[in-house]
Write a protein that holds these residues in place. Structure first.
Motif, PDB file in Angstrom:
ATOM      1  N   GLY A  16       0.435  -1.283  -0.016  1.00 39.28           N
ATOM      2  CA  GLY A  16      -0.018   0.021   0.261  1.00 39.28           C
ATOM      3  C   GLY A  16       0.495   1.349   0.132  1.00 39.28           C
ATOM      4  N   SER A  17       0.324   2.760  -0.076  1.00 39.64           N
ATOM      5  CA  SER A  17       1.033   3.597   0.296  1.00 39.64           C
ATOM      6  C   SER A  17       0.350   4.660   1.027  1.00 39.64           C
ATOM      7  CB  SER A  17       0.494   4.569  -1.268  1.00 39.64           C
ATOM      8  OG  SER A  17       0.731   3.527  -2.408  1.00 39.64           O
ATOM      9  N   LEU A  18       1.298   5.903   1.393  1.00 44.49           N
ATOM     10  CA  LEU A  18       1.016   6.581   2.523  1.00 44.49           C
ATOM     11  C   LEU A  18       1.855   8.131   2.178  1.00 44.49           C
ATOM     12  CD1 LEU A  18       1.226   4.430   5.891  1.00 44.49           C
ATOM     13  CD2 LEU A  18      -0.640   5.727   4.717  1.00 44.49           C
ATOM     14  N   ARG A  19       0.897   8.919   2.161  1.00 49.97           N
ATOM     15  CA  ARG A  19       1.997  10.289   2.540  1.00 49.97           C
ATOM     16  C   ARG A  19       1.864  11.039   3.881  1.00 49.97           C
ATOM     17  NH1 ARG A  19      -0.372  15.498  -0.393  1.00 49.97           N
ATOM     18  NH2 ARG A  19       1.402  16.242  -1.906  1.00 49.97           N
ATOM     19  N   LEU A  20       3.335  11.164   3.711  1.00 53.11           N
ATOM     20  CA  LEU A  20       2.953  12.400   5.441  1.00 53.11           C
ATOM     21  C   LEU A  20       3.591  13.444   4.301  1.00 53.11           C
ATOM     22  CD1 LEU A  20       6.455  10.120   6.499  1.00 53.11           C
ATOM     23  CD2 LEU A  20       3.245   9.754   6.865  1.00 53.11           C
ATOM     24  N   SER A  21       3.377  14.199   5.508  1.00 52.93           N
ATOM     25  CA  SER A  21       3.388  15.713   5.606  1.00 52.93           C
ATOM     26  C   SER A  21       4.313  16.275   7.097  1.00 52.93           C
ATOM     27  CB  SER A  21       1.850  16.758   5.100  1.00 52.93           C
ATOM     28  OG  SER A  21       1.225  15.778   4.188  1.00 52.93           O
ATOM     29  N   CYS A  22       4.810  17.427   6.034  1.00 53.46           N
ATOM     30  CA  CYS A  22       5.039  18.267   7.531  1.00 53.46           C
ATOM     31  C   CYS A  22       5.466  19.473   7.093  1.00 53.46           C
ATOM     32  CB  CYS A  22       6.656  17.339   7.966  1.00 53.46           C
ATOM     33  SG  CYS A  22       7.365  18.726   9.064  1.00 53.46           S
ATOM     34  N   ALA A  23       4.717  20.771   8.085  1.00 50.34           N
ATOM     35  CA  ALA A  23       4.415  21.899   7.849  1.00 50.34           C
ATOM     36  C   ALA A  23       5.595  22.542   9.023  1.00 50.34           C
ATOM     37  CB  ALA A  23       2.897  22.494   7.724  1.00 50.34           C
ATOM     38  N   ALA A  24       6.294  23.593   8.525  1.00 46.12           N
ATOM     39  CA  ALA A  24       6.784  24.344   9.981  1.00 46.12           C
ATOM     40  C   ALA A  24       6.487  25.216   9.705  1.00 46.12           C
ATOM     41  CB  ALA A  24       9.194  24.403   9.234  1.00 46.12           C
ATOM     42  N   ASP A  72       7.327  21.938  -1.019  1.00 43.06           N
ATOM     43  CA  ASP A  72       6.298  23.281  -1.520  1.00 43.06           C
ATOM     44  C   ASP A  72       7.204  24.269  -0.756  1.00 43.06           C
ATOM     45  OD1 ASP A  72       4.623  25.255  -1.783  1.00 43.06           O
ATOM     46  OD2 ASP A  72       2.908  24.331  -1.644  1.00 43.06           O
ATOM     47  N   ASN A  73       8.127  25.372  -1.087  1.00 42.09           N
ATOM     48  CA  ASN A  73       8.451  26.193  -0.402  1.00 42.09           C
ATOM     49  C   ASN A  73       8.065  27.444  -0.237  1.00 42.09           C
ATOM     50  OD1 ASN A  73      11.507  24.257  -0.376  1.00 42.09           O
ATOM     51  ND2 ASN A  73      11.643  25.680  -2.628  1.00 42.09           N
ATOM     52  N   ALA A  74       6.893  27.565  -0.721  1.00 44.77           N
ATOM     53  CA  ALA A  74       6.278  28.858  -0.509  1.00 44.77           C
ATOM     54  C   ALA A  74       5.517  28.311   1.321  1.00 44.77           C
ATOM     55  CB  ALA A  74       5.530  28.884  -1.566  1.00 44.77           C
ATOM     56  N   LYS A  75       5.003  27.154   1.198  1.00 44.68           N
ATOM     57  CA  LYS A  75       4.847  26.514   2.423  1.00 44.68           C
ATOM     58  C   LYS A  75       5.478  26.582   3.500  1.00 44.68           C
ATOM     59  CE  LYS A  75       0.284  25.816   0.137  1.00 44.68           C
ATOM     60  NZ  LYS A  75      -0.752  24.744  -0.206  1.00 44.68           N
ATOM     61  N   ASN A  76       6.270  26.380   3.525  1.00 44.61           N
ATOM     62  CA  ASN A  76       7.437  25.373   3.836  1.00 44.61           C
ATOM     63  C   ASN A  76       7.045  24.271   4.502  1.00 44.61           C
ATOM     64  OD1 ASN A  76       9.338  27.777   4.279  1.00 44.61           O
ATOM     65  ND2 ASN A  76       8.197  28.811   6.072  1.00 44.61           N
ATOM     66  N   THR A  77       6.631  23.337   3.748  1.00 37.35           N
ATOM     67  CA  THR A  77       5.954  22.023   3.677  1.00 37.35           C
ATOM     68  C   THR A  77       7.066  20.601   3.060  1.00 37.35           C
ATOM     69  OG1 THR A  77       4.202  22.883   3.823  1.00 37.35           O
ATOM     70  CG2 THR A  77       4.254  20.940   3.728  1.00 37.35           C
ATOM     71  N   VAL A  78       7.634  19.927   3.440  1.00 35.03           N
ATOM     72  CA  VAL A  78       7.792  18.797   2.687  1.00 35.03           C
ATOM     73  C   VAL A  78       7.006  17.753   2.616  1.00 35.03           C
ATOM     74  CG1 VAL A  78       9.141  17.771   4.523  1.00 35.03           C
ATOM     75  CG2 VAL A  78      10.262  16.925   2.693  1.00 35.03           C
ATOM     76  N   TYR A  79       7.107  16.803   2.061  1.00 38.85           N
ATOM     77  CA  TYR A  79       6.142  15.420   2.108  1.00 38.85           C
ATOM     78  C   TYR A  79       6.800  14.527   1.711  1.00 38.85           C
ATOM     79  CZ  TYR A  79       2.718  18.895   0.614  1.00 38.85           C
ATOM     80  OH  TYR A  79       1.787  20.106   0.826  1.00 38.85           O
ATOM     81  N   LEU A  80       6.788  13.406   1.931  1.00 39.50           N
ATOM     82  CA  LEU A  80       7.214  11.779   2.190  1.00 39.50           C
ATOM     83  C   LEU A  80       5.469  11.271   1.054  1.00 39.50           C
ATOM     84  CD1 LEU A  80      10.373  10.653   1.791  1.00 39.50           C
ATOM     85  CD2 LEU A  80       8.866   9.345   4.101  1.00 39.50           C
TER      86      LEU A  80
END
Length: 122
Positions: A16-24, A72-80
């Motif tokens: 299966g799949s998952l998508r992690l998000s991290c917002a600074a 997404d540098n504009a949102k200071n967010t990284v995804y995996l």
């Protein structure tokens, strides 16, 4: 202060799949590096993937071809994006950021997210 908030973890079956998000958020001028580490029970915390502000990415050999890191540098967010998940991917996943907090200071500081459990099991 800088805070990293993670989301997206959970229980998934093998394959299966998952998508992690991290917002600074907080006092941030720029983020040179954002990435993901993981720690399984009884194991060391290891780098999974990282991405620089210039677009350079690195992956652990164990996840190459299956995981994709993006920013997404504009949102200071990284995804995996995690595809073709395996039981050995089970771990707590931690977001990491190397931050320049002020334009007037070139000092870089390290910050960690709270951790997000990913469990891959049938």
């Amino acid at each position: 202060q800088v805070q990293l908030v993670e989301s997206g973890g959970g229980l998934v079956q093998p394959g299966g799949s998952l998508r992690l998000s991290c917002a600074a958020s907080g006092s941030i001028f720029s983020i040179r590096v954002m990435g993901w580490y993981r720690q399984a029970p009884g194991k060391e915390r290891d780098l999974v993937a990282s991405a620089t502000s210039g677009g350079t990415t690195n992956y652990a050999d164990s996840v190459k071809g299956r995981f994709t890191i993006s920013r997404d540098n504009a949102k200071n967010t990284v995804y995996l994006q995690m595809n073709s998940l395996k039981p050995e991917d089970t771990a707590v996943y931690y977001c990491y950021a190397e931050v320049q907090r002020r334009q007037t200071s070139i000092i870089l500081m390290n910050y960690w997210g709270q951790g997000d459990q990913v469990t891959v099991s049938s």
